[in-house]
Design a protein around this motif. Structure first.
Motif, PDB file in Angstrom:
ATOM      1  N   ASP A  69     -21.068  -0.229  26.183  1.00 47.13           N
ATOM      2  CA  ASP A  69     -20.986   0.920  27.088  1.00 47.13           C
ATOM      3  C   ASP A  69     -19.875   1.885  26.717  1.00 47.13           C
ATOM      4  N   HIS A  71     -19.156   2.915  23.947  1.00 46.55           N
ATOM      5  CA  HIS A  71     -19.652   3.808  22.897  1.00 46.55           C
ATOM      6  C   HIS A  71     -20.909   4.556  23.329  1.00 46.55           C
ATOM      7  N   THR A  72     -21.453   4.189  24.499  1.00 51.26           N
ATOM      8  CA  THR A  72     -22.706   4.815  24.927  1.00 51.26           C
ATOM      9  C   THR A  72     -22.481   5.602  26.214  1.00 51.26           C
ATOM     10  N   TRP A  73     -23.044   5.128  27.317  1.00 52.27           N
ATOM     11  CA  TRP A  73     -23.063   5.918  28.550  1.00 52.27           C
ATOM     12  C   TRP A  73     -21.691   6.172  29.145  1.00 52.27           C
ATOM     13  N   ARG A  83     -24.124   9.720  23.238  1.00 50.45           N
ATOM     14  CA  ARG A  83     -24.128   8.548  24.102  1.00 50.45           C
ATOM     15  C   ARG A  83     -25.537   7.943  24.166  1.00 50.45           C
ATOM     16  N   ARG A  85     -28.040   8.422  22.085  1.00 50.82           N
ATOM     17  CA  ARG A  85     -28.455   7.946  20.754  1.00 50.82           C
ATOM     18  C   ARG A  85     -27.829   6.583  20.467  1.00 50.82           C
ATOM     19  N   ASN A  86     -26.575   6.422  20.815  1.00 49.06           N
ATOM     20  CA  ASN A  86     -25.906   5.137  20.587  1.00 49.06           C
ATOM     21  C   ASN A  86     -26.538   4.024  21.429  1.00 49.06           C
ATOM     22  N   HIS A  87     -26.952   4.378  22.644  1.00 46.20           N
ATOM     23  CA  HIS A  87     -27.612   3.344  23.452  1.00 46.20           C
ATOM     24  C   HIS A  87     -28.953   2.940  22.830  1.00 46.20           C
ATOM     25  N   THR A  88     -29.665   3.887  22.266  1.00 43.53           N
ATOM     26  CA  THR A  88     -30.923   3.561  21.599  1.00 43.53           C
ATOM     27  C   THR A  88     -30.684   2.594  20.447  1.00 43.53           C
ATOM     28  N   TYR A  90     -28.249   0.411  20.380  1.00 41.76           N
ATOM     29  CA  TYR A  90     -27.961  -0.868  21.040  1.00 41.76           C
ATOM     30  C   TYR A  90     -29.265  -1.562  21.441  1.00 41.76           C
ATOM     31  N   ASN A 157     -34.053  10.630  24.115  1.00 42.06           N
ATOM     32  CA  ASN A 157     -33.290   9.382  24.234  1.00 42.06           C
ATOM     33  C   ASN A 157     -32.844   9.130  25.664  1.00 42.06           C
ATOM     34  N   ASN A 161     -34.708   6.047  28.101  1.00 37.74           N
ATOM     35  CA  ASN A 161     -33.768   5.027  28.559  1.00 37.74           C
ATOM     36  C   ASN A 161     -33.458   5.186  30.045  1.00 37.74           C
TER      37      ASN A 161
END
Length: 238
Positions: A69, A71-73, A83, A85-88, A90, A157, A161
Motif C-alpha cells: 500500500d 507504493h500504491t493507494w 498508484r 498502476r503499481n496496484h495492478t 501487485y 487501472n 480495481n
C-alpha cells in the motif's frame, strides 16, 4: 503450528517480496494485511492464533503476503495513475507468484482469500477480478470503493480495481459458484459500503452472506471472531 518465512525477488514490482505461511496442508487461504500492513501483521494481531485450530488440524494452510500500500493507494507522493498502476502489478504478483505456490503445495485447484479493513478490499478485488482461481471470499469490514485514494484521477487501472464500478457489469461465470461472506461490525465505518456491495451482488443473483455483527466496532476483536466462523464454512473439496 508450522510457520515458514519466504523472501524472493519479484521482477513484477522490481523489489524483494516477503511472506509468512502457516500450516502444512489443507485448504489454501490467502490472508491480506490491513492498510499499509506487513506480512507479519495477522500473526502479531492474534488473527493466526484465533484460527490456530484449523491450521494445526490440517484443514487450512494460510499464506500471508506482504502489502504494498505504501507504493500504491497510500502513496501520496506518487501521481494517482502510478498508484493504480503499481496496484495492478501487485495484483499480478499475487496471481502469478503467490497463487501457483499455494495451489502446488496444497493440491487444491482454487484458493480462499480473506482480509480485514483495507485487507478486505484486497481480498474482494482479487476475488472479483480472478474468480476462476478463488473459491471463497471472506471480507471483514472491507472497503470496496477506491476512489477516495485517487484524488479525482480515473483511468482503466482505477476502474478495474474498483469493485463498486466494475462489479455491476462483471459477468464472469465463476462468480456464481464462489462462497462470499461480507462481514461488518454494527458500528463500522465500512458498513455502508458492505451493504452497497451486497445490493450489487443481490441484483446479480450472486449468493452471499452479509454478516453484520451486533454490538461490535471496526477493530481486531470482531475480526478474530469472524474468521474462525468463516473458516468453518469451508467444504473439504472445491
Amino acid at each position: 503450528m508450522t510457520e515458514n518465512y519466504y523472501k524472493w525477488h519479484s521482477s513484477r514490482i522490481g523489489r524483494d517480496f516477503e511472506m509468512l505461511v502457516f500450516g502444512e496442508g489443507g485448504f489454501p487461504l490467502i490472508l491480506f494485511p490491513t492498510s499499509m500492513g506487513r506480512y507479519y501483521e495477522s500473526k502479531d494481531r492474534g488473527l493466526i492464533d484465533a484460527v490456530g485450530w484449523f491450521v494445526r488440524n490440517g484443514l487450512v494452510k494460510i499464506y500471508c503476503p506482504d502489502g504494498l500500500d505504501v507504493h500504491t493507494w497510500y502513496n501520496r507522493n506518487a501521481h494517482p495513475a502510478e498508484r493504480a498502476r503499481n496496484h495492478t502489478l501487485y495484483d499480478e504478483l499475487i496471481l502469478e507468484e503467490v497463487i501457483p505456490r499455494a495451489i502446488a503445495e496444497t493440491g487444491y485447484e482454487r484458493v480462499a482469500v480473506a482480509g480485514c479493513s483495507f485487507g478486505g478490499y484486497h481480498a474482494a478485488n482479487f476475488a472479483f477480478r480472478h474468480p476462476e482461481v478463488v473459491a471463497y471470499l471472506f471480507s471483514m469490514s472491507g472497503l470496496f470503493d477506491i476512489r477516495s485514494r485517487t484524488d479525482g484521477h480515473y483511468d482503466d487501472n482505477v476502474y478495474f480495481n474498483n469493485p463498486m464500478d466494475y462489479m455491476p457489469d462483471n459477468a464472469h461465470p465463476d462468480l456464481w459458484r464462489m462462497g462470499i461472506v461480507l462481514g461488518a461490525a454494527e458500528t463500522d465505518v465500512c458498513r455502508g459500503q458492505n451493504e452497497q456491495l451486497s445490493g450489487i451482488l443481490q441484483q446479480k443473483s450472486i449468493q452471499h452472506w452479509l454478516d453484520v455483527r451486533p454490538d461490535t466496532v471496526h477493530d481486531w476483536p470482531v475480526w478474530r471472531q469472524m474468521l474462525p466462523h468463516y473458516l468453518s464454512l469451508l467444504k473439504p473439496q472445491s
